[in-house]
Design an enzyme around this catalytic site. Sequence first.
Site, mmCIF file in Angstrom:
data_model
loop_
_atom_site.group_PDB
_atom_site.id
_atom_site.type_symbol
_atom_site.label_atom_id
_atom_site.label_comp_id
_atom_site.label_asym_id
_atom_site.label_seq_id
_atom_site.Cartn_x
_atom_site.Cartn_y
_atom_site.Cartn_z
ATOM 1 N N ARG A 1 -11.967 31.272 58.829
ATOM 2 C CA ARG A 1 -12.327 30.062 58.072
ATOM 3 C C ARG A 1 -13.794 29.664 58.183
ATOM 4 O O ARG A 1 -14.235 28.787 57.448
ATOM 5 C CB ARG A 1 -11.416 28.898 58.504
ATOM 6 C CG ARG A 1 -9.930 29.172 58.310
ATOM 7 C CD ARG A 1 -9.577 29.503 56.885
ATOM 8 N NE ARG A 1 -8.132 29.725 56.725
ATOM 9 C CZ ARG A 1 -7.534 29.980 55.576
ATOM 10 N NH1 ARG A 1 -8.222 30.064 54.456
ATOM 11 N NH2 ARG A 1 -6.223 30.178 55.531
ATOM 12 N N ARG B 1 5.646 9.731 46.018
ATOM 13 C CA ARG B 1 4.426 10.469 46.425
ATOM 14 C C ARG B 1 4.176 11.724 45.603
ATOM 15 O O ARG B 1 3.082 12.274 45.629
ATOM 16 C CB ARG B 1 4.523 10.859 47.900
ATOM 17 C CG ARG B 1 5.595 11.900 48.158
ATOM 18 C CD ARG B 1 5.576 12.398 49.571
ATOM 19 N NE ARG B 1 6.788 13.166 49.866
ATOM 20 C CZ ARG B 1 7.010 13.757 51.011
ATOM 21 N NH1 ARG B 1 6.144 13.651 51.990
ATOM 22 N NH2 ARG B 1 8.131 14.438 51.214
ATOM 23 N N GLU C 1 -4.079 25.154 53.335
ATOM 24 C CA GLU C 1 -4.642 26.433 53.817
ATOM 25 C C GLU C 1 -4.561 26.519 55.337
ATOM 26 O O GLU C 1 -4.247 27.547 55.910
ATOM 27 C CB GLU C 1 -6.107 26.568 53.375
ATOM 28 C CG GLU C 1 -6.270 26.768 51.877
ATOM 29 C CD GLU C 1 -7.648 27.303 51.503
ATOM 30 O OE1 GLU C 1 -8.528 27.419 52.378
ATOM 31 O OE2 GLU C 1 -7.835 27.609 50.308
ATOM 32 N N ARG D 1 -1.380 27.653 57.125
ATOM 33 C CA ARG D 1 -0.991 29.069 57.024
ATOM 34 C C ARG D 1 -1.177 29.761 58.381
ATOM 35 O O ARG D 1 -0.662 30.853 58.597
ATOM 36 C CB ARG D 1 -1.833 29.786 55.968
ATOM 37 C CG ARG D 1 -1.656 29.280 54.563
ATOM 38 C CD ARG D 1 -0.223 29.426 54.092
ATOM 39 N NE ARG D 1 0.252 30.784 54.258
ATOM 40 C CZ ARG D 1 0.042 31.780 53.395
ATOM 41 N NH1 ARG D 1 -0.580 31.541 52.296
ATOM 42 N NH2 ARG D 1 0.475 33.006 53.643
ATOM 43 N N GLU E 1 2.412 16.164 61.486
ATOM 44 C CA GLU E 1 1.656 15.539 60.396
ATOM 45 C C GLU E 1 2.269 14.205 59.977
ATOM 46 O O GLU E 1 3.490 14.004 60.067
ATOM 47 C CB GLU E 1 1.632 16.496 59.190
ATOM 48 C CG GLU E 1 0.708 16.034 58.081
ATOM 49 C CD GLU E 1 0.739 16.961 56.863
ATOM 50 O OE1 GLU E 1 1.360 18.034 56.935
ATOM 51 O OE2 GLU E 1 0.155 16.569 55.840
ATOM 52 N N GLU E 2 1.394 13.318 59.520
ATOM 53 C CA GLU E 2 1.785 12.049 58.894
ATOM 54 C C GLU E 2 2.893 12.326 57.871
ATOM 55 O O GLU E 2 2.843 13.317 57.141
ATOM 56 C CB GLU E 2 0.536 11.505 58.199
ATOM 57 C CG GLU E 2 0.749 10.409 57.210
ATOM 58 C CD GLU E 2 -0.606 9.966 56.587
ATOM 59 O OE1 GLU E 2 -1.668 10.587 56.843
ATOM 60 O OE2 GLU E 2 -0.566 8.997 55.836
ATOM 61 N N ALA F 1 -7.616 29.203 72.919
ATOM 62 C CA ALA F 1 -8.890 29.785 72.464
ATOM 63 C C ALA F 1 -8.669 31.039 71.620
ATOM 64 O O ALA F 1 -9.433 31.320 70.701
ATOM 65 C CB ALA F 1 -9.775 30.108 73.668
ATOM 66 N N ARG G 1 -0.141 30.356 61.722
ATOM 67 C CA ARG G 1 1.178 30.125 62.323
ATOM 68 C C ARG G 1 1.233 30.421 63.802
ATOM 69 O O ARG G 1 2.027 29.863 64.532
ATOM 70 C CB ARG G 1 2.217 31.069 61.661
ATOM 71 C CG ARG G 1 2.359 30.928 60.197
ATOM 72 C CD ARG G 1 2.874 32.223 59.588
ATOM 73 N NE ARG G 1 1.808 33.231 59.553
ATOM 74 C CZ ARG G 1 1.944 34.468 59.105
ATOM 75 N NH1 ARG G 1 3.116 34.870 58.665
ATOM 76 N NH2 ARG G 1 0.926 35.306 59.103
HETATM 77 C C1 LIG Z 1 -10.543 33.807 52.315
HETATM 78 C C2 LIG Z 1 -9.043 33.696 52.389
HETATM 79 C C3 LIG Z 1 -8.293 33.804 51.234
HETATM 80 C C4 LIG Z 1 -6.890 33.705 51.279
HETATM 81 N N1 LIG Z 1 -6.164 33.797 50.127
HETATM 82 C C5 LIG Z 1 -4.825 33.673 50.165
HETATM 83 C C6 LIG Z 1 -4.041 33.743 48.966
HETATM 84 O O1 LIG Z 1 -4.563 33.933 47.866
HETATM 85 N N2 LIG Z 1 -2.695 33.592 49.055
HETATM 86 C C7 LIG Z 1 -2.076 33.415 50.268
HETATM 87 O O2 LIG Z 1 -0.860 33.303 50.297
HETATM 88 N N3 LIG Z 1 -2.785 33.329 51.411
HETATM 89 C C8 LIG Z 1 -4.125 33.456 51.390
HETATM 90 N N4 LIG Z 1 -4.841 33.343 52.561
HETATM 91 C C9 LIG Z 1 -4.141 33.088 53.812
HETATM 92 C C10 LIG Z 1 -4.022 34.369 54.682
HETATM 93 O O3 LIG Z 1 -3.252 35.353 54.017
HETATM 94 C C11 LIG Z 1 -3.378 34.052 56.039
HETATM 95 O O4 LIG Z 1 -2.065 33.586 55.846
HETATM 96 C C12 LIG Z 1 -4.129 32.986 56.810
HETATM 97 O O5 LIG Z 1 -5.509 33.251 56.787
HETATM 98 C C13 LIG Z 1 -3.642 32.937 58.251
HETATM 99 O O6 LIG Z 1 -4.147 34.062 58.928
HETATM 100 P P1 LIG Z 1 -3.294 34.840 60.019
HETATM 101 O O7 LIG Z 1 -2.034 35.391 59.410
HETATM 102 O O8 LIG Z 1 -4.219 35.796 60.715
HETATM 103 O O9 LIG Z 1 -2.954 33.653 61.048
HETATM 104 P P2 LIG Z 1 -1.635 33.410 61.902
HETATM 105 O O10 LIG Z 1 -0.499 33.073 61.032
HETATM 106 O O11 LIG Z 1 -2.025 32.410 62.925
HETATM 107 O O12 LIG Z 1 -1.333 34.797 62.550
HETATM 108 C C14 LIG Z 1 -2.162 35.317 63.579
HETATM 109 C C15 LIG Z 1 -1.946 36.822 63.687
HETATM 110 O O13 LIG Z 1 -0.634 37.079 64.148
HETATM 111 C C16 LIG Z 1 -0.142 38.268 63.495
HETATM 112 N N5 LIG Z 1 1.019 37.905 62.671
HETATM 113 C C17 LIG Z 1 1.364 36.645 62.260
HETATM 114 N N6 LIG Z 1 2.496 36.674 61.562
HETATM 115 C C18 LIG Z 1 2.869 37.957 61.491
HETATM 116 C C19 LIG Z 1 3.949 38.617 60.866
HETATM 117 N N7 LIG Z 1 4.868 37.973 60.177
HETATM 118 N N8 LIG Z 1 4.016 39.952 60.994
HETATM 119 C C20 LIG Z 1 3.088 40.635 61.694
HETATM 120 N N9 LIG Z 1 2.020 40.071 62.304
HETATM 121 C C21 LIG Z 1 1.926 38.754 62.215
HETATM 122 C C22 LIG Z 1 -1.279 38.815 62.648
HETATM 123 O O14 LIG Z 1 -1.991 39.762 63.405
HETATM 124 C C23 LIG Z 1 -2.120 37.593 62.386
HETATM 125 O O15 LIG Z 1 -3.474 37.887 62.108
HETATM 126 C C24 LIG Z 1 -6.239 33.462 52.530
HETATM 127 C C25 LIG Z 1 -7.018 33.345 53.684
HETATM 128 C C26 LIG Z 1 -8.386 33.452 53.641
HETATM 129 C C27 LIG Z 1 -9.185 33.290 54.920
#
Ligand SMILES: Cc1cc2nc3c(=O)[nH]c(=O)nc-3n(C[C@H](O)[C@H](O)[C@H](O)COP(=O)(O)OP(=O)(O)OC[C@H]3O[C@@H](n4cnc5c(N)ncnc54)[C@H](O)[C@@H]3O)c2cc1C
Length: 227
Positions: A188, A161, A79, A82, A91-92, A178, A84
Site C-alpha cells: 500500500r 444507510r 481495500e 482485504r 468497526e463502527e 510487524a 486478512r
Molecule cells: C495495487 C493493488 C491492486 C489491487 N487490485 C485488486 C482488484 O482489482 N481486485 C481485488 O479483488 N483485489 C485487489 N487487490 C487486493 C489484493 O489482491 C490483496 O487481496 C490485498 O492486497 C491483500 O494482500 P495479501 O493477500 O498479501 O494480504 P493478506 O490477506 O494479509 O495475506 C497475507 C499473505 O498470506 C498469504 N495468504 C493469505 N490468504 C491466503 C490464501 N487464501 N491462500 C494462500 N495464501 C494466502 C499470502 O502469501 C498473502 O500475501 C489489489 C491490491 C493492490 C495492492
Amino acid sequence: LETIIKVFPPHGWIDLENYSGTDLDIVNAAKVSFVKQSDSFEAAEERVLNFLMRERHGSPFEHNYFKFHVRAPIFVVREWQRHRIGFSYNEESGRYVELRPDFYVPETARTQEGRPGAYRFEDGNEAQTDQIRTAVMMHCKNAFRYYENLLASGIAKEQARILLPLNTYTEFYFTCNARSLMNFLELRMSSHAMYEIRKYADAMYKLWAEVMPQTAKAFEHHGFVAP
Ligand SMILES: Cc1cc2nc3c(=O)[nH]c(=O)nc-3n(C[C@H](O)[C@H](O)[C@H](O)COP(=O)(O)OP(=O)(O)OC[C@H]3O[C@@H](n4cnc5c(N)ncnc54)[C@H](O)[C@@H]3O)c2cc1C
C-alpha cells in the site's frame, strides 16, 4: 511519542493507540534458536536484523503488536480489509449508530491513462477539480438528507444507510504485528496503490518506524518480509 497523524484533516486520521515490542525483541526471537539473548541493540544485533529481513525469516517479526485506531472513508477501508492474515478488525456499526455526515472530498481531480496493470494517474486541471468537488459535495449533501428523512420516518439504520456514498467516513480498530504490517506497507505504500490508502500507509509507516527504527531501516533496505 506523537501517536496520531491527521491524514485527511479534519475527519481522516490514524492513531497508534497501543503497541508492544522493540527491535531487540525481534533479534532475541531469532537468537532463541541458539539459546542466546542480547541485552542491548548494537552493531551485532543490527547485522542479525538485516540478515532476517534479507533472508525472509518472517516469524521473529511476529512477537509484537500494534493497535491502531483509524477514521477513513469506506472506499479506503474496503481495500484495507482485504488484508486478512495477522490483522484483527473491529468497526463502527451503521446498524447501531447513526452515521455522521462526514465525507471525503478530494482536493484535486485525478485523471487515468493507460491500461490495467499499467495505469498512470495525474492531477486533473482546475475545471475537473471544480467539477468533481462540486459533484461530490452536492451528492453527499443530498444523500445525507435522504438518509435523515428515512431515519425520521422510522426506517432502520441498517436499511437507511444503503444510500450513503462510499466516501462516508467510518471508524475502526485494527491490530497487527510487524510482519503483517510490512506486508500491508509493501503493497500500500507502492506507487501502484490508490492515492488515499497510500497516504494512510505512509502515516502508518511513520508511526511504526518511531517504535522500531532499526526494523524500519532494514525494511527500507531489504524490502518486505514475504509472508
Ligand atoms: C495495487 C493493488 C491492486 C489491487 N487490485 C485488486 C482488484 O482489482 N481486485 C481485488 O479483488 N483485489 C485487489 N487487490 C487486493 C489484493 O489482491 C490483496 O487481496 C490485498 O492486497 C491483500 O494482500 P495479501 O493477500 O498479501 O494480504 P493478506 O490477506 O494479509 O495475506 C497475507 C499473505 O498470506 C498469504 N495468504 C493469505 N490468504 C491466503 C490464501 N487464501 N491462500 C494462500 N495464501 C494466502 C499470502 O502469501 C498473502 O500475501 C489489489 C491490491 C493492490 C495492492
